[in-house]
Design an enzyme around this catalytic site. Structure first.
Site, PDB file in Angstrom:
ATOM      1  N   TYR A 149      35.893 117.188 -11.136  1.00 25.84           N
ATOM      2  CA  TYR A 149      34.533 116.691 -11.355  1.00 25.84           C
ATOM      3  C   TYR A 149      34.157 115.652 -10.315  1.00 25.84           C
ATOM      4  O   TYR A 149      35.001 115.064  -9.645  1.00 25.84           O
ATOM      5  CB  TYR A 149      34.406 116.076 -12.756  1.00 25.84           C
ATOM      6  CG  TYR A 149      35.157 114.775 -12.891  1.00 25.84           C
ATOM      7  CD1 TYR A 149      34.515 113.545 -12.704  1.00 25.84           C
ATOM      8  CD2 TYR A 149      36.515 114.773 -13.181  1.00 25.84           C
ATOM      9  CE1 TYR A 149      35.211 112.359 -12.807  1.00 25.84           C
ATOM     10  CE2 TYR A 149      37.217 113.577 -13.280  1.00 25.84           C
ATOM     11  CZ  TYR A 149      36.565 112.377 -13.102  1.00 25.84           C
ATOM     12  OH  TYR A 149      37.251 111.196 -13.197  1.00 25.84           O
ATOM     13  N   PHE A 159      30.489 107.308  -8.291  1.00 26.44           N
ATOM     14  CA  PHE A 159      31.289 106.298  -8.974  1.00 26.44           C
ATOM     15  C   PHE A 159      32.654 106.821  -9.390  1.00 26.44           C
ATOM     16  O   PHE A 159      33.540 106.038  -9.755  1.00 26.44           O
ATOM     17  CB  PHE A 159      30.539 105.744 -10.197  1.00 26.44           C
ATOM     18  CG  PHE A 159      30.138 106.788 -11.203  1.00 26.44           C
ATOM     19  CD1 PHE A 159      31.029 107.259 -12.144  1.00 26.44           C
ATOM     20  CD2 PHE A 159      28.845 107.290 -11.201  1.00 26.44           C
ATOM     21  CE1 PHE A 159      30.656 108.212 -13.072  1.00 26.44           C
ATOM     22  CE2 PHE A 159      28.461 108.253 -12.122  1.00 26.44           C
ATOM     23  CZ  PHE A 159      29.369 108.717 -13.061  1.00 26.44           C
ATOM     24  N   ASP A 160      32.855 108.130  -9.360  1.00 27.21           N
ATOM     25  CA  ASP A 160      34.155 108.678  -9.715  1.00 27.21           C
ATOM     26  C   ASP A 160      34.235 110.117  -9.228  1.00 27.21           C
ATOM     27  O   ASP A 160      33.216 110.827  -9.206  1.00 27.21           O
ATOM     28  CB  ASP A 160      34.366 108.628 -11.227  1.00 27.21           C
ATOM     29  CG  ASP A 160      35.824 108.822 -11.620  1.00 27.21           C
ATOM     30  OD1 ASP A 160      36.694 108.796 -10.725  1.00 27.21           O
ATOM     31  OD2 ASP A 160      36.095 108.985 -12.829  1.00 27.21           O
ATOM     32  N   ILE A 177      32.633 111.084 -23.268  1.00 27.20           N
ATOM     33  CA  ILE A 177      31.232 110.842 -23.623  1.00 27.20           C
ATOM     34  C   ILE A 177      30.610 112.098 -24.226  1.00 27.20           C
ATOM     35  O   ILE A 177      31.027 113.234 -23.947  1.00 27.20           O
ATOM     36  CB  ILE A 177      30.420 110.375 -22.399  1.00 27.20           C
ATOM     37  CG1 ILE A 177      30.450 111.413 -21.271  1.00 27.20           C
ATOM     38  CG2 ILE A 177      30.904 109.019 -21.918  1.00 27.20           C
ATOM     39  CD1 ILE A 177      29.551 111.069 -20.103  1.00 27.20           C
ATOM     40  N   TYR A 203      27.048 106.270 -21.339  1.00 22.26           N
ATOM     41  CA  TYR A 203      27.618 104.961 -21.610  1.00 22.26           C
ATOM     42  C   TYR A 203      26.609 103.952 -22.172  1.00 22.26           C
ATOM     43  O   TYR A 203      26.942 102.783 -22.356  1.00 22.26           O
ATOM     44  CB  TYR A 203      28.268 104.398 -20.341  1.00 22.26           C
ATOM     45  CG  TYR A 203      29.461 105.220 -19.912  1.00 22.26           C
ATOM     46  CD1 TYR A 203      30.716 104.987 -20.452  1.00 22.26           C
ATOM     47  CD2 TYR A 203      29.329 106.256 -18.990  1.00 22.26           C
ATOM     48  CE1 TYR A 203      31.819 105.745 -20.082  1.00 22.26           C
ATOM     49  CE2 TYR A 203      30.425 107.026 -18.605  1.00 22.26           C
ATOM     50  CZ  TYR A 203      31.663 106.770 -19.155  1.00 22.26           C
ATOM     51  OH  TYR A 203      32.747 107.529 -18.795  1.00 22.26           O
ATOM     52  N   PHE A 219      26.826 114.773 -13.225  1.00 23.98           N
ATOM     53  CA  PHE A 219      28.202 115.217 -13.043  1.00 23.98           C
ATOM     54  C   PHE A 219      28.225 116.671 -12.594  1.00 23.98           C
ATOM     55  O   PHE A 219      27.500 117.505 -13.139  1.00 23.98           O
ATOM     56  CB  PHE A 219      28.990 115.140 -14.353  1.00 23.98           C
ATOM     57  CG  PHE A 219      29.437 113.762 -14.734  1.00 23.98           C
ATOM     58  CD1 PHE A 219      30.581 113.214 -14.188  1.00 23.98           C
ATOM     59  CD2 PHE A 219      28.725 113.020 -15.660  1.00 23.98           C
ATOM     60  CE1 PHE A 219      31.007 111.948 -14.552  1.00 23.98           C
ATOM     61  CE2 PHE A 219      29.143 111.760 -16.037  1.00 23.98           C
ATOM     62  CZ  PHE A 219      30.292 111.217 -15.479  1.00 23.98           C
TER      63      PHE A 219
END
Length: 230
Positions: A149, A159-160, A177, A203, A219
């Protein structure tokens, strides 16, 4: 003149002269004092703490020498408490403002995104787009899945990413989530979907780590396998 007073003068010279190399670090004590001063200065700067440097140097000197201090321990504790409360209130106000701005931006983005070709919206408000449709089994919420991902904010900030780490990740689908729990269940093994997840499915107003409050997240998820089913 004792070592501390010399160090105090060194700090004073360092702070109030434009030529820091006027300080001659010719003893171990001077070098140590300079290093400690560097640490204190960096910490204060990183935290954004505004202090009076004369008071700082005076307190260091008096405390180190065991001299009478200008404040009692109780007075210092009260000042510290009031300062922390003030900073927390400022941070909370700032976070609330950022969160409100992000919420509005996310709502506007999702409203426009919903009209784009290929974007589908579920009853919860989760939006997704099929990049590649696989032909394997679909997971259920109690499964453990293996995925690659990449996650970004609306401005494109990544961010990731498991791709960046070159290592897929496995997790229980009911332990992430809500947007992931719902969305990945739509994917057959071998699929790649892009999810557009509103804050209430991500979040929320608290954010988390590098994710600001009330962030709408994007995502791209590749479902590699269903590892186990409970």
């Amino acid at each position: 003149m004792n070592t501390l007073k010399r160090c105090g003068l060194v700090l004073a010279v360092l702070i109030f002269t434009t030529n820091t190399w006027a300080i001659e670090l010719d003893t171990e004590q001077k070098k140590l004092g300079y290093i400690i001063g560097m640490d204190i200065g960096k910490s204060l700067k990183d935290q954004g703490t505004e202090v009076d440097l004369d008071s700082l140097i005076s307190a260091i000197r008096s405390t180190y020498n065991g001299e009478e201090l200008a404040m009692t321990t109780e007075e210092a504790g009260q000042v510290r408490k009031e300062y922390i409360e003030k900073r927390q209130a400022e941070q909370q106000a700032q976070a609330a403002a950022v969160g409100q701005s992000n919420l509005v931006a996310g709502q506007e983005f999702l409203a426009e995104n919903a009209t784009k070709e290929g974007v589908q919206t579920t009853a919860s408000g989760l939006q997704y787009k099929v990049i590649t449709m696989g032909d394997g089994a679909k997971p259920v919420a109690t499964d453990t899945v293996k995925v690659h991902y990449r996650g970004t904010l609306l401005d494109g900030t990544e961010f990731d990413s498991s791709y960046a780490r070159n290592e897929p990740i496995s997790f229980g689908l009911n332990r992430v989530i809500a947007g992931w729990t719902e969305g990945v269940q739509l994917m057959p093994i071998g699929s790649t979907f892009r999810f557009y997840i509103a804050p209430d499915l991500a979040y929320g107003e608290g954010g988390g780590g590098p994710i600001p409050p009330n962030s709408t997240l994007i995502f791209e998820v590749e479902l590699l396998d269903i590892e186990t089913a409970e």
